[in-house]
Design a protein around this motif. Structure first.
Motif, PDB file in Angstrom:
ATOM      1  N   ALA A 136       8.414 -13.834  10.211  1.00 33.55           N
ATOM      2  CA  ALA A 136       8.505 -15.180   9.630  1.00 33.55           C
ATOM      3  C   ALA A 136       7.987 -15.167   8.195  1.00 33.55           C
ATOM      4  N   VAL A 137       6.920 -14.406   7.954  1.00 35.81           N
ATOM      5  CA  VAL A 137       6.379 -14.304   6.587  1.00 35.81           C
ATOM      6  C   VAL A 137       7.398 -13.641   5.664  1.00 35.81           C
ATOM      7  N   LYS A 138       8.038 -12.584   6.158  1.00 37.90           N
ATOM      8  CA  LYS A 138       9.049 -11.897   5.337  1.00 37.90           C
ATOM      9  C   LYS A 138      10.178 -12.851   4.984  1.00 37.90           C
ATOM     10  N   SER A 139      10.532 -13.682   5.939  1.00 39.57           N
ATOM     11  CA  SER A 139      11.593 -14.657   5.688  1.00 39.57           C
ATOM     12  C   SER A 139      11.145 -15.691   4.640  1.00 39.57           C
ATOM     13  N   LEU A 140       9.897 -16.129   4.758  1.00 38.83           N
ATOM     14  CA  LEU A 140       9.366 -17.089   3.776  1.00 38.83           C
ATOM     15  C   LEU A 140       9.387 -16.489   2.372  1.00 38.83           C
ATOM     16  N   ILE A 141       8.948 -15.246   2.289  1.00 42.86           N
ATOM     17  CA  ILE A 141       8.895 -14.577   0.984  1.00 42.86           C
ATOM     18  C   ILE A 141      10.312 -14.389   0.420  1.00 42.86           C
ATOM     19  N   PHE A 142      11.230 -14.016   1.290  1.00 47.53           N
ATOM     20  CA  PHE A 142      12.609 -13.804   0.846  1.00 47.53           C
ATOM     21  C   PHE A 142      13.171 -15.089   0.235  1.00 47.53           C
ATOM     22  N   ARG A 143      12.985 -16.203   0.950  1.00 46.37           N
ATOM     23  CA  ARG A 143      13.530 -17.478   0.452  1.00 46.37           C
ATOM     24  C   ARG A 143      12.801 -17.923  -0.812  1.00 46.37           C
ATOM     25  N   ALA A 144      11.496 -17.686  -0.852  1.00 47.54           N
ATOM     26  CA  ALA A 144      10.734 -18.064  -2.054  1.00 47.54           C
ATOM     27  C   ALA A 144      11.224 -17.273  -3.266  1.00 47.54           C
ATOM     28  N   ARG A 145      11.497 -16.000  -3.060  1.00 47.16           N
ATOM     29  CA  ARG A 145      11.978 -15.164  -4.174  1.00 47.16           C
ATOM     30  C   ARG A 145      13.311 -15.672  -4.705  1.00 47.16           C
ATOM     31  N   GLU A 146      14.158 -16.123  -3.800  1.00 49.33           N
ATOM     32  CA  GLU A 146      15.465 -16.641  -4.230  1.00 49.33           C
ATOM     33  C   GLU A 146      15.294 -17.848  -5.148  1.00 49.33           C
ATOM     34  N   VAL A 147      14.415 -18.756  -4.736  1.00 46.34           N
ATOM     35  CA  VAL A 147      14.189 -19.967  -5.545  1.00 46.34           C
ATOM     36  C   VAL A 147      13.534 -19.604  -6.879  1.00 46.34           C
ATOM     37  N   LEU A 148      12.533 -18.734  -6.820  1.00 40.21           N
ATOM     38  CA  LEU A 148      11.812 -18.372  -8.054  1.00 40.21           C
ATOM     39  C   LEU A 148      12.722 -17.632  -9.037  1.00 40.21           C
ATOM     40  N   ARG A 149      13.627 -16.823  -8.506  1.00 38.08           N
ATOM     41  CA  ARG A 149      14.560 -16.102  -9.386  1.00 38.08           C
ATOM     42  C   ARG A 149      15.405 -17.084 -10.184  1.00 38.08           C
ATOM     43  N   VAL A 150      15.832 -18.151  -9.516  1.00 33.64           N
ATOM     44  CA  VAL A 150      16.660 -19.152 -10.206  1.00 33.64           C
ATOM     45  C   VAL A 150      15.823 -19.894 -11.245  1.00 33.64           C
ATOM     46  N   ARG A 151      14.623 -20.289 -10.831  1.00 28.73           N
ATOM     47  CA  ARG A 151      13.782 -21.093 -11.729  1.00 28.73           C
ATOM     48  C   ARG A 151      13.282 -20.295 -12.941  1.00 28.73           C
ATOM     49  N   LEU A 152      13.118 -18.992 -12.756  1.00 28.40           N
ATOM     50  CA  LEU A 152      12.544 -18.174 -13.837  1.00 28.40           C
ATOM     51  C   LEU A 152      13.565 -17.195 -14.406  1.00 28.40           C
ATOM     52  N   LYS A 153      14.837 -17.548 -14.277  1.00 29.99           N
ATOM     53  CA  LYS A 153      15.880 -16.556 -14.628  1.00 29.99           C
ATOM     54  C   LYS A 153      15.820 -16.149 -16.090  1.00 29.99           C
ATOM     55  N   LYS A 154      15.432 -17.070 -16.966  1.00 29.94           N
ATOM     56  CA  LYS A 154      15.404 -16.708 -18.381  1.00 29.94           C
ATOM     57  C   LYS A 154      14.354 -15.624 -18.644  1.00 29.94           C
ATOM     58  N   TYR A 155      13.211 -15.773 -17.994  1.00 31.64           N
ATOM     59  CA  TYR A 155      12.150 -14.773 -18.163  1.00 31.64           C
ATOM     60  C   TYR A 155      12.540 -13.452 -17.514  1.00 31.64           C
ATOM     61  N   LEU A 156      13.265 -13.556 -16.395  1.00 34.32           N
ATOM     62  CA  LEU A 156      13.690 -12.334 -15.703  1.00 34.32           C
ATOM     63  C   LEU A 156      14.680 -11.557 -16.556  1.00 34.32           C
ATOM     64  N   ALA A 157      15.605 -12.288 -17.200  1.00 32.76           N
ATOM     65  CA  ALA A 157      16.589 -11.630 -18.060  1.00 32.76           C
ATOM     66  C   ALA A 157      15.876 -10.908 -19.196  1.00 32.76           C
ATOM     67  N   ALA A 158      14.871 -11.576 -19.773  1.00 31.91           N
ATOM     68  CA  ALA A 158      14.127 -10.967 -20.879  1.00 31.91           C
ATOM     69  C   ALA A 158      13.372  -9.727 -20.404  1.00 31.91           C
ATOM     70  N   THR A 159      12.805  -9.815 -19.206  1.00 29.91           N
ATOM     71  CA  THR A 159      12.060  -8.674 -18.663  1.00 29.91           C
ATOM     72  C   THR A 159      12.986  -7.491 -18.420  1.00 29.91           C
ATOM     73  N   LYS A 160      14.176  -7.802 -17.854  1.00 32.85           N
ATOM     74  CA  LYS A 160      15.154  -6.735 -17.618  1.00 32.85           C
ATOM     75  C   LYS A 160      15.549  -6.095 -18.942  1.00 32.85           C
ATOM     76  N   GLY A 161      15.763  -6.959 -19.967  1.00 40.68           N
ATOM     77  CA  GLY A 161      16.130  -6.463 -21.291  1.00 40.68           C
ATOM     78  C   GLY A 161      15.075  -5.513 -21.836  1.00 40.68           C
ATOM     79  N   HIS A 162      13.809  -5.914 -21.655  1.00 41.48           N
ATOM     80  CA  HIS A 162      12.692  -5.068 -22.091  1.00 41.48           C
ATOM     81  C   HIS A 162      12.710  -3.719 -21.378  1.00 41.48           C
ATOM     82  N   MET A 163      12.963  -3.807 -20.039  1.00 39.67           N
ATOM     83  CA  MET A 163      12.944  -2.585 -19.228  1.00 39.67           C
ATOM     84  C   MET A 163      14.058  -1.635 -19.674  1.00 39.67           C
ATOM     85  N   GLU A 164      15.231  -2.258 -19.930  1.00 38.23           N
ATOM     86  CA  GLU A 164      16.370  -1.420 -20.333  1.00 38.23           C
ATOM     87  C   GLU A 164      16.194  -0.901 -21.752  1.00 38.23           C
ATOM     88  N   GLY A 165      15.594  -1.769 -22.621  1.00 38.02           N
ATOM     89  CA  GLY A 165      15.395  -1.377 -24.009  1.00 38.02           C
ATOM     90  C   GLY A 165      14.286  -0.379 -24.056  1.00 38.02           C
TER      91      GLY A 165
END
Lengths: 108, 192
Positions: free
Chosen positions: B163-192
């Motif tokens: 149940a905890v794994k399921s909670l975390i999975f769903r939370a990650r989905e929501v957080l990814r959407v809400r923080l997508k701009k920061y995630l894109a920048a982080t990915k860019g940094h990682m790739e750069g």
């Protein structure tokens, strides 16, 4: 999906950039003081508890007195009525004395 | 905690100093309000103090402590729901109507006001956490910021590891959407 999988997720890194909220430097002192106060405090017989106990009898006495005074026939000044009013006043005074006594006693 | 149980006042003080940051940090991230978080932190430690004489070390102390905090925080969020009525702090973001994220500052921009960018990032992370339902939010906060295992989180929440794994999975989905701009920048940094 494992925790290691999450640790390699950029989301983990982004969330980690948020600094930990810091409590005020006085919080620990306040908590310890509150815990000490609970240990040495008056407990369930505190002033607040006493007032809650006294509120009901005092209220009932006041209402009874008011009802007796209002319902007393205006034309009547018989000795019986006077005795009844005197008894009611005496009951009220007793109640007030009890409040006084409890206030001055060491029970809280 | 065993010393606290045996009436050692100094041990209680040491315990407060040791755990106040974890309790306050979690309360703050759950409630998004510093003053309420301090109140909840105080209540948590007072409950620990009151329960100390009956304490039995059957579980890890921190798990027990966070379970107390969980009860207080969930009570507080329910009290808020009742008092604020139509403003739900626990509604998922997609149902929150006008609470769409503001235009984010570019996190990779290098300017003189790094502190302002940091504050903006923290504010966005907090807003994203607030968009999660309370169980998902607590699971995510304990995992990411308190470094707890799924097993420990399950104990705190009174639920199972899947149940905890399921909670975390769903939370990650929501957080990814809400923080997508920061995630894109982080990915860019990682790739750069």
């Amino acid at each position: 999906m494992g925790m290691d999988d999450f640790r390699s997720d950029p989301l983990w890194e982004v969330m980690g950039r948020a600094r930990r909220p810091e409590p005020s430097p006085w919080l620990a002192g306040r908590i310890v003081a509150a815990a000490r106060a609970e240990v040495s405090g008056p407990g369930r017989w505190g002033i607040g508890a006493l007032w809650r106990w006294l509120a009901l009898p005092a209220g009932v006495a006041a209402i009874l007195l008011a009802v007796m005074v209002v319902s007393r026939p205006m034309h009547s000044d018989s000795a019986a009525d006077s005795a009844q009013l005197y008894a009611a006043l005496e009951a009220f005074a007793d109640n007030a004395f009890e409040v006084d006594y409890l206030w001055s006693s060491d029970s809280f | 905690m065993l010393r606290v149980r045996d009436g050692d006042g100094g041990a209680f003080e040491a315990l407060v100093h040791r755990h106040q940051h974890a309790v306050y940090g979690t309360a703050c991230r759950m409630l998004g309000d510093a003053a309420e978080a301090e109140d909840i932190t105080q209540l948590t430690f007072l409950r620990i103090h009151r329960a100390a004489p009956k304490y039995r070390p059957t579980a890890r102390f921190t798990t027990w402590m966070f379970a107390i905090l969980r009860n207080l925080v969930f009570n507080e969020t329910r009290r808020r729901k009742r008092h604020r009525g139509h403003v739900s702090l626990d509604a998922p973001a997609e149902f929150a109507g006008d609470s769409a994220p503001r235009e984010l500052a570019d996190p990779v921009q290098t300017g003189p006001d790094a502190e302002a960018l940091q504050a903006e990032l923290e504010s966005q992370i907090q807003a994203a956490l607030q968009a999660l339902p309370e169980q998902q939010r607590l699971a995510m906060v304990l995992l990411r910021y308190e470094d707890m295992s799924y097993e420990q989180i399950a104990e705190v929440l009174g639920t199972s590891v899947p149940a905890v794994k399921s909670l975390i999975f769903r939370a990650r989905e929501v957080l990814r959407v809400r923080l997508k701009k920061y995630l894109a920048a982080t990915k860019g940094h990682m790739e750069g």
